[in-house]
Structure formats: C-alpha cells, structure tokens
Design a protein around this motif. Structure first.
Motif, PDB file in Angstrom:
ATOM      1  N   HIS A 314     -32.256  70.913 109.458  1.00 52.14           N
ATOM      2  CA  HIS A 314     -32.229  69.319 109.374  1.00 52.14           C
ATOM      3  C   HIS A 314     -32.717  70.086 107.921  1.00 52.14           C
ATOM      4  O   HIS A 314     -32.685  68.934 106.456  1.00 52.14           O
ATOM      5  N   GLN A 317     -29.459  70.491 105.399  1.00 44.99           N
ATOM      6  CA  GLN A 317     -29.492  69.836 105.200  1.00 44.99           C
ATOM      7  C   GLN A 317     -29.565  68.317 104.519  1.00 44.99           C
ATOM      8  O   GLN A 317     -29.187  67.870 103.142  1.00 44.99           O
ATOM      9  N   GLY A 318     -30.865  68.305 104.706  1.00 46.15           N
ATOM     10  CA  GLY A 318     -31.816  67.140 103.079  1.00 46.15           C
ATOM     11  C   GLY A 318     -32.106  67.949 102.445  1.00 46.15           C
ATOM     12  O   GLY A 318     -31.960  66.977 101.507  1.00 46.15           O
ATOM     13  N   ASN A 319     -31.927  68.762 102.083  1.00 41.93           N
ATOM     14  CA  ASN A 319     -31.995  69.724 100.609  1.00 41.93           C
ATOM     15  C   ASN A 319     -30.661  70.073 100.039  1.00 41.93           C
ATOM     16  O   ASN A 319     -30.657  69.346  98.712  1.00 41.93           O
ATOM     17  N   ARG A 321     -28.352  66.921 100.771  1.00 36.83           N
ATOM     18  CA  ARG A 321     -28.412  65.917 100.821  1.00 36.83           C
ATOM     19  C   ARG A 321     -28.903  65.386  99.267  1.00 36.83           C
ATOM     20  O   ARG A 321     -28.429  64.776  97.996  1.00 36.83           O
TER      21      ARG A 321
END
Length: 699
Positions: A314, A317-319, A321
């Motif tokens: 997570h 994926q956040g970075n 995005r």
C-alpha cells in the motif's frame, strides 16, 4: 566523579535541510562550554544525534563539579604601595576589599610592572548549577533563520518543543528550558512506538531508542544505512542511483526508521526527457531514480519510507499513484511545448523584463546574438550557428516546462531545438551556454557553445555592473562573482583577449546606458577574482608577478606560471629578482620621460657590457615570447646575472652629469623591460617550484 552527560530536545518535525547543521551547532556549543568551564578534558569529543523530532548530544566523562579555581585580584603597583614603611591608602583599601591584612597580599607582574595581588580559591560549581544555562546558550546560538511560538507560550524556537532530557549518568539534572522540566523520558517513532521511552543511563540512549523507540538516532549512521540499502537495491538491477548527497541528507533528515522500497512507473513516461522526470522525482517526491548501465533512466525508482510493515504494497502503490500524477503533468507540459517552435516564442521575451534599466529579454537576446557572433569569429567557430544559438538561448524561459521547473532552463531549450530540426551544434549550445553553472562544473563542450556562454556571462556582468549594481561585501544578488569565475575558466581554456572582449560587450549596449569606464572596471574586478582562483594551485607571489602585467589573453597564464616556477628554480633567480627590485626602486624616483640609450655616452666598462648583454638578449627573449616559449624567455635572463652584478658593483647611476645620468637610467629602463617581459619578477619571494595544477589539465 565523571559520567556521561546526555542532553536531548524533543520537538515537532525539524526543517530537514537544516537538521544536520542544527545538530552539529547544538553539540559543538555544549561541548565547548563544558570544556571552557573545565567539566571535561580539553580534547573531549561528543556523540551527535539528530532525527526529524530530536536534537541530542552525548558527552562522555563529564565531571559533576568544576575543579576549584585560583582567583587572582590585582591591586596597586608595588612602587606606590608603601610610603615610609606604611601602606598607602590605596593599598590599605585594596586589602580591606579582599577581606585580609596587607601582609596576606602577594606580588605579581602584570606585564608592565609589579603589583600587589590577592590569591584566593573559588570552589568549583556543580554541573547541575550551570547546565541549564549552557543548554540555553546552545539554543540561542543555533543557526535558525526564523523562530516560531506555539500554544499560548511566549517561548520561541524553530519548532514546538515537547520534551527535555538532561541526564548525567543515571541522575536527572534538574532544570527548566522553554517551559519544560528535565526528565529521563523521551518519545520514540511517531507510529512504530507509543508512550514514553525511559532512558535510565545516559550511555544507553542510542540503544534504548533503537530497541524500544524504533528510532535510529545517529544522523551519520542513519545516512550510511540508507546509502547501503539504496545501493544494494540498485545493484539488483545492475543500476546506479541518480541522486547527489544533498538529496540523501534531506531524506535522512525526514525519517527515523528508514525502510528502502522499490516502485515503478509506466514506460510511456520515458518519452519525456529524463532530466524532467529525474527532477520531478527528486525535487517533489524525494525519490531516488535508477539509471541503467548506459546512463538511461529506468522506469523503476527507490523510495525511503519511515514505516516498517509486513506488507508495504500500500505504501508502494500510494507513492506510485502520486508520482504518476506528477509525471503526467511533466508529459503534458512537454507535449504542449512541442506544439510551438522555439523561434516563435521570441516575441514573448519582449514581455519579460531583464532589468528595467537595460531592457527586456528580447533586447538582451539581440545583444547576445551580436556578441556571440564576434566571439565565434575569434574562436574560429561557425558564426551563423553561434548567432542562431544565442538568439534561441533564452526562448525556453517562456515554455510551460521551464515555468514549472526553472532548473531545466537550457536543458529544455536543447530538446525543443532538436525537435524543431535545429542543428546539433545549435541545440547543444543552448544547453551548454549556462556552463559552468557552479564551481567544478564542466565547461561548454564546443566552440559555438563557448562563444554563447561567454557572451551570456560577459553581457550580464558588464550590463549589471554598468548600471551601478556592483557586488559589495557578501552581497552579490546578480551572482556577478560566479559569472566572472565562469568567464575566467573559459578564458583560461580559449584564445581570446578578455580586455578587448569587455570593450566589445560594453559597446553592444545603447549609448548612455552604462558608465563610461565599465569595461576597465570589470577587467580589474575579474583580475582580482583570477588572483583568488589561481592562488588555489600556484604560490601567491607567482600569481602576483604574472598578473601584475595585466595579461588579457588568459589562456597563456598557466604556461607563464609554469615558466615562472622554472625560473625560480634557477641558481641565478634570486640575484636577478633582487637586482630587478633595485632597478624598479631607482626608476620610481625618475621624473619625466626616459629616453633611448646612447652608446656614445657609455663610459664605464660595466655599463658597456650590460648594454651589450641587453641588446643581445632582447631579440632572443622577444622571439621566445612570440613563440609562447615563456620558460625559454625567462631562462635567457640567467645570462644577465654577471653583467648586472658588475654594473651595480662598479657604476654609479645618479651622477651629477645629467646626460650620463639620463643615459644610465635609460639603460636600466631597457633592462627592466627585458626583466619583466613575461612577468614582474620583482614580486617573487618564494623560490620553490610550484606544482602542476588542475588548470593545466583543464586547458
């Protein structure tokens, strides 16, 4: 007793770019004060700790009490202390003020005379009595540009403060700072730990924080751990990291428990120039881009998280995005910019003010085009290409990409020029004309780029100087010193006449815009900068001797300096230098013009011999000078030692006969000119050969 002293300040997140500097200053002041007050040995050192939420210092072997101090109070002079066997009123009063009888006083010498003195022992103060004041002083000395208040307190610091530790061994030293009382408790990682972390012993600080608080407190250790993990992760792909130490330092200051993770982005973004993508990742997101073996950007990158979790997906994926949005912006800017040719943007430069006293960027472009063309002709470069590159050099300033990332000016101009079908030489010169941008940066790689770079920097220096904005002290808002150093580095590697160039640049400005003597003033300014630059590689007296002749073609200077070093190694050098100084001193006293030497007026054998030697050597020295054989030219001077020595031993220059005196002065003037054809050797004082420098390698 001695024990380790621990001081920690627990704060909100400190400014990352200043963290290391703050921690070093904090530790240095505390250690220095402890030394000054003799709580630690003079050679004591400290362990420095710094994380996003703390500044700390650990000093071993700190005494609990100062040594007793011998205090000497000085009183009246011995010569005036006693009169007729009785103490004078001044001496008696001094003794009373010390609380003793006159007989208890001693005498010491204060550097001028013997005086009465009273020696007493001052009991050393305890550490607990002075520590709060020491820490307070350390806080006041921190290099903090802006302070802040928090809650409803009147206290000020760079960030709100939540905890204070002053621990000596296992003992908490009572004290209060910024509204906080000292204790032996701190806080660990903001998310990976909870509650207070108690430090029972000052020596255990780093271990307790690591084990219980999930904080790696040492800035240096944290940085090296991050560096190792980044390199290990990059090695898996056979890649290298596109980042400098400044980014590593900043990231180190942002995390307390570093975890290196790998992430990626869509390959389609690689169509955007990699400089844009790298800058976006580094500047906005603090990521570490990866380069393949050919130096090309990969669509993988590394990030340093401040969280450790069993499943970091997570976080990754956040970075990804967030970065995808940033790269999409860069891609959009790049595609939009390419819809318009660089030369179509020149009109917009008329709306960009360069300086209100010397016009817009478009007016500046016209000057640059003319100056670059003239310099290109001197360098043997293609004049048309130099003028074209100069005309387009600033066009990318009005593009969307440079508007978002000013650091890319020149780089984007190069890519857009390539897209427009400009020649490779022109495109490269658009990027290269900003070089060298800082100390140690590369020089422009072609003659065309050098012509535009010289034009750009010289126009800026002459223009800004000419309207009166001269650097003063440490103030140089237009970075003229940096621009001057760039010009000097290029001029040392190119056959150009700097003085003539400055005159041409000044002439490119409209009449009346600049002060009349701008070119001469700038040449003097640049000569002073050159002295400082050369002094890093050559003896100061060598530099002074060479630059005393105000050489304008700087490319010859390294060779001349090497020749001077070779001359100083000659056995005749010192005597010739002394003789030249003597000649100079005589000529300084001469009023009016010096005429030519008349052989008919030469009466003494020694002056005839000197005249013959000078006449013989002058054309030889001139020939070697013209051939740029500066070492050979100076070596010829060795042959003058014997006739010069004989002249000064047997000939009186300042005789009564004005004709003979004038003739001998003319002979010395001719000798002086020969002496100083290559350098003013009268300024030489050190006769050890200088080392080969980076300048010669650069040239």
């Amino acid at each position: 007793m001695n024990a380790t002293l621990l001081i920690e300040l627990l704060t909100e997140e400190l400014p990352p770019k200043a963290l290391e500097k703050l921690s070093i200053s904090f530790a240095q002041t505390i250690t220095d004060e402890l030394k000054k007050l003799q709580f630690v040995a003079a050679d004591a050192s400290a362990n420095v700790f710094a994380s996003p939420r703390r500044l700390a210092v650990q000093v071993p072997a700190v005494a609990s009490v100062q040594p007793d101090q011998t205090v000497v109070r000085k009183g009246p002079a011995v010569s005036a202390g006693m009169k007729d066997g009785q103490p004078s009123p001044a001496l008696a009063g001094f003794a009373r003020s010390c609380g003793v009888d006159v007989s208890a006083l001693s005498t010491v010498h204060d550097g001028k005379q013997d005086v009465y003195a009273y020696e007493s022992v001052k009991k050393g103060e305890s550490l607990s009595a002075v520590l709060a004041d020491i820490v307070s002083l350390a806080l006041k000395k921190l290099p903090i540009p802006k302070l802040m208040r928090w809650a409803d307190y009147d206290y000020q610091f760079v960030r709100p403060v939540h905890g204070l530790i002053m621990l000596w061994g296992e003992t908490v030293i009572d004290g209060e700072l910024l509204g906080l009382k000292s204790r032996n408790a701190t806080r660990g990682h903001r998310f990976l730990s909870s509650g207070d972390v108690f430090v029972e012993k000052a020596d255990d600080y780093a271990r307790v924080l690591f084990e219980q608080g999930k904080v790696l407190a040492s800035f240096d250790a944290r940085r090296e751990l991050i560096r190792k993990r980044l390199n290990d992760a990059a090695a898996v792909h056979g890649a290298t990291i596109a980042a400098d130490d400044a980014l590593l330092d900043e990231v180190t200051a942002l995390v307390e428990w570093p975890v290196v993770l790998e992430a990626g982005f869509e390959a389609e973004f690689l169509k955007v120039p990699q400089e844009c993508l790298i800058l976006t990742m580094q500047q906005n997101q603090k990521y570490f881009p990866l380069l393949d073996a050919q130096g090309k950007l990969m669509n993988r990158f590394l990030l340093v998280s401040n969280l450790e979790t069993a499943d970091p997906s997570h976080i990754i994926q956040g970075n990804e995005r967030v970065l995808r949005a940033r790269l999409s912006d860069a891609k959009f800017f790049f595609e939009q910019d390419q819809k318009h040719r660089l030369d179509s943007r020149l009109g917009k430069l008329a709306e960009v003010v360069y300086h209100n006293k010397i016009g817009s960027q478009l007016e500046r472009i016209e000057r640059l085009r003319h100056i670059a063309g003239e310099i290109a002709a001197l360098l043997g470069a293609d004049r048309a290409q130099a003028e074209r590159a100069a005309m387009l050099a600033k066009a990318d300033l009005v593009t969307d990409m440079v508007g978002e990332f000013p650091e890319l000016q020149g780089v984007m101009g190069m890519y857009y020029a390539q897209h427009d079908g400009e020649s490779a030489e022109v495109a490269a010169a658009i990027e290269g004309h900003y070089h060298p941008r800082f100390a140690g940066d590369s020089l422009p790689q072609s003659k065309v780029a050098t012509a535009v770079a010289l034009a750009d920097k010289l126009e800026a220096i002459v223009g800004i100087w000419g309207i009166g904005l001269i650097p003063t002290g440490d103030k140089d808002p237009y970075a003229l010193r940096r621009a001057a150093l760039g010009v000097l580095r290029m001029a040392l590697a190119a056959e150009v006449d700097l003085k003539a160039l400055l005159a041409q640049v000044a002439a490119a400005f409209p009449a009346g815009k600049l002060s009349g003597n701008t070119a001469d003033e700038v040449f003097s300014f640049m000569t002073d900068r050159l002295k400082n630059y050369l002094a890093a590689d050559y003896p100061q007296d060598d530099v002074e001797a060479v630059l005393a002749l105000s050489p304008s073609v700087l490319a010859e200077v390294p060779a001349v300096l090497t020749a001077v070093a070779a001359f100083k190694a000659l056995p005749e050098a010192e005597a010739l230098v002394v003789a030249n100084k003597r000649v100079r001193n005589i000529l300084k006293k001469v009023e009016g013009e010096v005429g030519e030497v008349s052989p008919a007026l030469l009466a003494e054998d020694a002056e005839k011999a000197l005249f013959a030697a000078v006449s013989k050597l002058a054309p030889q020295v001139e020939a070697k000078f013209a051939a740029h054989d500066f070492a050979g030219a100076l070596a010829q001077l060795a042959g003058l030692k014997a006739p010069v020595d004989a002249f000064f031993d047997g000939v009186m220059v300042m005789v009564d006969d004005p004709a003979v005196r004038g003739n001998r002065i003319a002979l010395l003037a001719r000798l002086s000119a020969l002496f100083n054809r290559v350098a003013d050797i009268s300024l030489l004082t050190d006769y050890k050969p200088s080392r080969i420098s980076r300048l010669e390698e650069e040239v």
